[in-house]
Design a protein around this motif. Structure first.
Motif, short mmCIF file in Angstrom:
data_model
loop_
_atom_site.label_atom_id
_atom_site.label_comp_id
_atom_site.label_asym_id
_atom_site.label_seq_id
_atom_site.Cartn_x
_atom_site.Cartn_y
_atom_site.Cartn_z
N VAL A 133 -6.03 29.60 21.20
CA VAL A 133 -5.96 29.45 22.52
C VAL A 133 -7.15 29.99 23.47
N VAL A 134 -7.29 29.52 24.54
CA VAL A 134 -8.35 30.07 25.29
C VAL A 134 -7.84 30.05 26.74
N LEU A 135 -8.32 31.20 27.51
CA LEU A 135 -8.03 31.51 28.57
C LEU A 135 -8.89 32.27 29.49
N ARG A 136 -8.84 32.20 30.87
CA ARG A 136 -9.43 33.20 31.83
C ARG A 136 -8.75 34.18 32.36
N TYR A 137 -9.23 35.30 32.85
CA TYR A 137 -8.49 36.60 33.46
C TYR A 137 -8.90 36.76 34.67
N PRO A 138 -8.10 37.04 35.69
CA PRO A 138 -8.27 37.11 37.16
C PRO A 138 -9.03 38.18 37.49
N ASN A 139 -10.13 37.78 38.42
CA ASN A 139 -10.66 38.82 39.05
C ASN A 139 -11.36 38.36 40.55
N ALA A 140 -12.08 39.01 41.00
CA ALA A 140 -12.58 38.90 42.55
C ALA A 140 -13.41 37.76 42.40
N ALA A 141 -14.22 37.59 41.49
CA ALA A 141 -15.17 36.23 41.52
C ALA A 141 -14.18 34.96 41.33
N MET A 142 -13.09 34.96 40.65
CA MET A 142 -12.25 33.72 40.58
C MET A 142 -11.52 33.67 41.69
N ALA A 143 -11.15 34.97 42.32
CA ALA A 143 -10.49 34.61 43.49
C ALA A 143 -11.31 34.18 44.70
N GLN A 144 -12.67 34.25 44.49
CA GLN A 144 -13.80 33.88 45.71
C GLN A 144 -13.86 32.07 45.64
N LEU A 145 -13.75 32.05 44.22
CA LEU A 145 -13.95 30.39 43.86
C LEU A 145 -12.88 29.77 44.32
N ALA A 146 -11.67 30.48 44.30
CA ALA A 146 -10.46 29.63 44.60
C ALA A 146 -10.12 29.63 46.31
N SER A 147 -10.98 30.54 47.03
CA SER A 147 -10.71 30.70 48.37
C SER A 147 -9.47 31.45 48.51
N MET A 148 -9.29 32.58 47.80
CA MET A 148 -8.02 33.25 47.97
C MET A 148 -8.38 34.80 47.95
N SER A 149 -7.43 35.55 48.53
CA SER A 149 -7.78 36.93 48.32
C SER A 149 -7.49 37.21 46.85
N THR A 150 -7.76 38.54 46.44
CA THR A 150 -7.79 38.92 45.06
C THR A 150 -6.23 39.09 44.66
N GLU A 151 -5.54 39.64 45.64
CA GLU A 151 -4.10 39.94 45.32
C GLU A 151 -3.55 38.67 45.22
#
Length: 370
Positions: A133-151
């Protein structure tokens, strides 16, 4: 104190996704040093009676190494990692990092070398011989790509990744059965009018066992059956560069014309080998919580109301004979907010504007999967 959602995710990965059994060995490969989840995975692996092994990597270090690596060096790297992988029963790939474009300036010929050595090892050993299984882990860079706050992104991430995938797996059976009975597929949408056959190529449900997040049913087109044009409407990162406005024209299965925001670059990728200009996967995305692209294919290929059509290597479980050193999932969203579109199976409309219209497929519409 560790976020209980992290521990729950680790438990799901160990006990459901790879179903680690007593005495089995699991390799935890982490890009980006996300020690909270790695530590939780180690704990859960021991709790299941297994033996965890950990391999830590960093994309900025990989960039420095791959810039000038020789073919002999790449082969040694692949052999070293392959020897370890071959001893494993299971594999968990945890991807993270602050910059999705870290490898963007590595020369294309160097990335092609990486594809045919290190990634080829993953295809031959990890994919074929381990529970993975492969997955990502949330961080500020991913939040920025999703146009969302980190929280807010962290809340979204754990909602998506800790979804009840056993319920999704059951709901997918109707679509899997229909795909297994289908010959002709017709895809329509803005800039898209494409036909192909999926006759006698198995459909496969994906509900949390190989990807987290998950939510797709895939097969592959008969290799030479594809004709027409497809225009993807989501950004598509590949080899450290984000491609946009990708349009592909097919004749008898082969990509005969490819344009994008960097047409020269995309055609170099499609010239990697013969199989790079043929398609290895067709999949329908159904994850109810993933609505918009965020330049992360593990999320984007599962978008509600989407499909992806993948140049390159076919999976063994849905094999159409195509062999390639690339496997590039490109996504088209067919919901009205992205221009709409239709999917026809044997001339029968099965999904319109991202919603399934056949009664037996209604269980896969988003309100029924949450």
């Amino acid at each position: 104190m560790r976020d209980p959602r992290i521990q729950q995710l680790a438990k799901n990965l160990i006990t459901y996704s790879v179903n680690l059994q007593k005495g089995e060995k699991v390799l935890i490969e982490n890009f980006g040093f996300q020690k909270e989840l790695v530590n939780a995975l180690v704990q859960e692996a021991y709790a299941a009676g297994g033996f965890p092994f950990v391999l830590l990597k960093d994309h900025s270090v990989m960039r420095q190494q791959y810039m000038n690596a020789s073919e002999e060096q790449m082969k040694i790297i692949a052999k070293h990692e392959g020897d370890l992988m071959a001893q494993m029963d299971a594999y968990i790939g945890l991807r993270s990092g602050d910059n999705i474009n870290e490898l963007s300036d590595v020369p294309s010929e160097q990335m092609a070398l990486y594809e045919k050595t290190v990634l080829a090892m993953h295809r031959e050993i990890r994919i074929k011989k381990t529970k993975w299984v492969v997955l990502r882990y949330p961080n500020a860079a991913m939040a920025q790509l999703a146009s969302m706050s980190t929280e807010a992104f962290e809340d979204f991430y754990f909602q998506v990744c800790n979804l009840d995938y056993s319920k999704m797996n059951e709901a997918m059976k109707s679509l899997e059965d229909l795909m297994n009975r289908t010959d002709k597929v017709h895809l329509k949408g803005p800039g898209t009018d494409l036909t192909f056959s999926i006759k006698d190529i198995p459909a496969v449900r994906c509900a949390g066992e190989a990807n987290i997040p998950d939510g797709e049913v895939y097969t592959a087109p008969v290799r030479d059956s594809i004709n027409g044009t497809i225009t993807y409407n989501t950004p598509s990162p590949y080899q450290g560069f984000t491609f946009e406005n990708v349009s592909l024209t097919f004749e008898n299965g082969k990509i005969v014309n490819a344009t994008a925001n960097d047409s020269e670059r995309i055609n170099k990728i499609f010239d990697t080998d013969e199989g790079s200009r043929y398609i290895g996967e067709f999949a329908i995305g159904v994850n109810p919580y993933i609505q918009h692209p965020m330049k992360d294919i593990l999320f984007d290929e599962k978008i509600d109301g989407s499909f992806h059509f993948t140049p390159g290597q076919a999976y063994e479980e849905a094999y159409n004979g195509n062999e390639s050193n690339i496997h590039w999932d490109m996504v088209m969203i067919q919901r009205p907010d992205y221009g709409g579109g239709e999917i026809y199976f044997d001339d029968v409309l099965i999904r319109k504007d991202g919603r399934f219209v056949l009664p037996e497929l209604n269980v896969l519409n988003p309100e029924n999967l949450k």
